[in-house]
Design an enzyme around this catalytic site. Sequence first.
Site, PDB file in Angstrom:
ATOM      1  N   LYS A 192      57.529  34.590 -30.738  1.00 59.44           N
ATOM      2  CA  LYS A 192      56.765  35.850 -30.724  1.00 59.44           C
ATOM      3  C   LYS A 192      56.313  36.252 -32.117  1.00 59.44           C
ATOM      4  CE  LYS A 192      59.788  38.576 -28.839  1.00 59.44           C
ATOM      5  NZ  LYS A 192      60.992  37.871 -28.383  1.00 59.44           N
ATOM      6  N   ARG A 267      62.017  46.755 -23.994  1.00 60.78           N
ATOM      7  CA  ARG A 267      62.976  45.802 -23.451  1.00 60.78           C
ATOM      8  C   ARG A 267      63.670  46.353 -22.214  1.00 60.78           C
ATOM      9  NH1 ARG A 267      66.151  42.670 -28.224  1.00 60.78           N
ATOM     10  NH2 ARG A 267      64.906  40.797 -27.978  1.00 60.78           N
ATOM     11  N   ARG A 306      66.569  27.714 -36.960  1.00 65.74           N
ATOM     12  CA  ARG A 306      66.116  28.849 -37.761  1.00 65.74           C
ATOM     13  C   ARG A 306      67.289  29.463 -38.533  1.00 65.74           C
ATOM     14  NH1 ARG A 306      63.128  33.882 -34.808  1.00 65.74           N
ATOM     15  NH2 ARG A 306      65.226  34.671 -34.477  1.00 65.74           N
ATOM     16  N   ARG A 312      70.007  35.078 -40.788  1.00 65.62           N
ATOM     17  CA  ARG A 312      70.318  36.074 -39.771  1.00 65.62           C
ATOM     18  C   ARG A 312      71.626  35.701 -39.076  1.00 65.62           C
ATOM     19  NH1 ARG A 312      65.033  37.316 -36.173  1.00 65.62           N
ATOM     20  NH2 ARG A 312      66.728  37.892 -34.755  1.00 65.62           N
ATOM     21  N   ARG A 324      72.305  36.392 -26.324  1.00 66.56           N
ATOM     22  CA  ARG A 324      71.014  37.078 -26.501  1.00 66.56           C
ATOM     23  C   ARG A 324      70.020  36.645 -25.436  1.00 66.56           C
ATOM     24  NH1 ARG A 324      69.490  35.422 -32.263  1.00 66.56           N
ATOM     25  NH2 ARG A 324      67.527  36.525 -31.892  1.00 66.56           N
TER      26      ARG A 324
END
Length: 368
Positions: A192, A267, A306, A312, A324
């Site tokens: 996204k 969401r 990633r 992160r 998640r």
Amino acid sequence: MIQLHDKTFVPFIDEKSISTAVKMLAQEIADDIKGETPLFIGVLNGAFMVVSDLMRVYPGNCEVSFVKLASYEGTTTSGKVSELIGINESLEGRTVILVEDIVDTGNTLEVLHQIFSNQNLKSLKTATLFFKPEAYKKNLKIDYIGIEIPNKFIVGYGLDYDGLGRNLSQVYQLKTQHMTNIILFGPPGAGKGTQAEVLKDSYNLVHISTGDVFRYNIKNETELGLSAKSYMDKGQLVPDEVTINMLKAEVEKNEGANGFIFDGFPRTEAQAKALDKLLNFKNTQVNGMVALEVDDEVLVKRLLERGKTSGRPDDADESIIRNRIKVYYDETAILKGYYQKENKYFGVDGVGSIEEITERLKKVIDGL
Ligand code: IMP
Ligand code: MG
């Protein structure tokens, strides 16, 4: 710019133009009826202001009275009109000038004429300050017209939107803003963020990434950030209220934007409803939810990759990643239904090169 209830209005006709038009109306009427003393009959509620100003500039004697028919609500004519109230005395032999603030479809005027037609008036004429020729559906002649306007909803100078705006001394029109608002949807790792960066430049949109805004707040240890941190570290959703208020602030920061790409928002259904309300307030809407569809195992692989460079914490741990993804499907898949119901859901294959996926997305967005 002014706000009345849920709508925004922008200046349209200034005081000076109105007063010039009113003076011209008065003169035109006086010239037309020559030495006679007219009885102005204002149609309440809207006409109170124009009648008052018209009388003050009328070059000669005149009388005044008011009648009332059902007013209508909202921004479209309801078409139904009620009984006339306000005139008890005989009007026989009088020169009556009906004074309207605005003639739209002409329904009101037609009813008034029917009522007055069997009262043996000497003459019955109609004056209106504003007239919408494109909306007018009757054959009845309007004798005196102040200002012709396009078929737009206006407020001010006696005219209201659901009760408000009558006191404004100039006239405003409903603000219409053409925005493109896209919700970019998809599970974590679907790409996204990457696609949003490309699309925002192509369409000149403002990209609002909920995750980025939260991370900024966390980094700067704002109150909102600290509260959000505890949830995000566990791979959970931040409570709706926090998220909605933050989004509101972001949208308001970008007054005048061509549109938004919402990434990571809404969401939940509550958030979707809050977004509808927020955009409705700006006289715009969500154009479409565009969802990147990617298989779970591909997502896990992408996110672990990633995590090696992003720093992160929620990308580093496979169980957090899986949670998640699960949270996404459990709690947010409901949005698919929400937007599907409005024919605003568009699924796009999210596997392929960045360029390929961009092309697929643009095809959808161009058709919105
Ligand atoms: P008509 O019967 O459709 O001609 O509508 C006449 C009445 O509708 C007016 O007296 C107003 O009360 C209302 N109206 C029509 N257009 C507008 C507008 O643009 N703003 C506010 N009220 C309007
Ligand atoms: Mg009216």
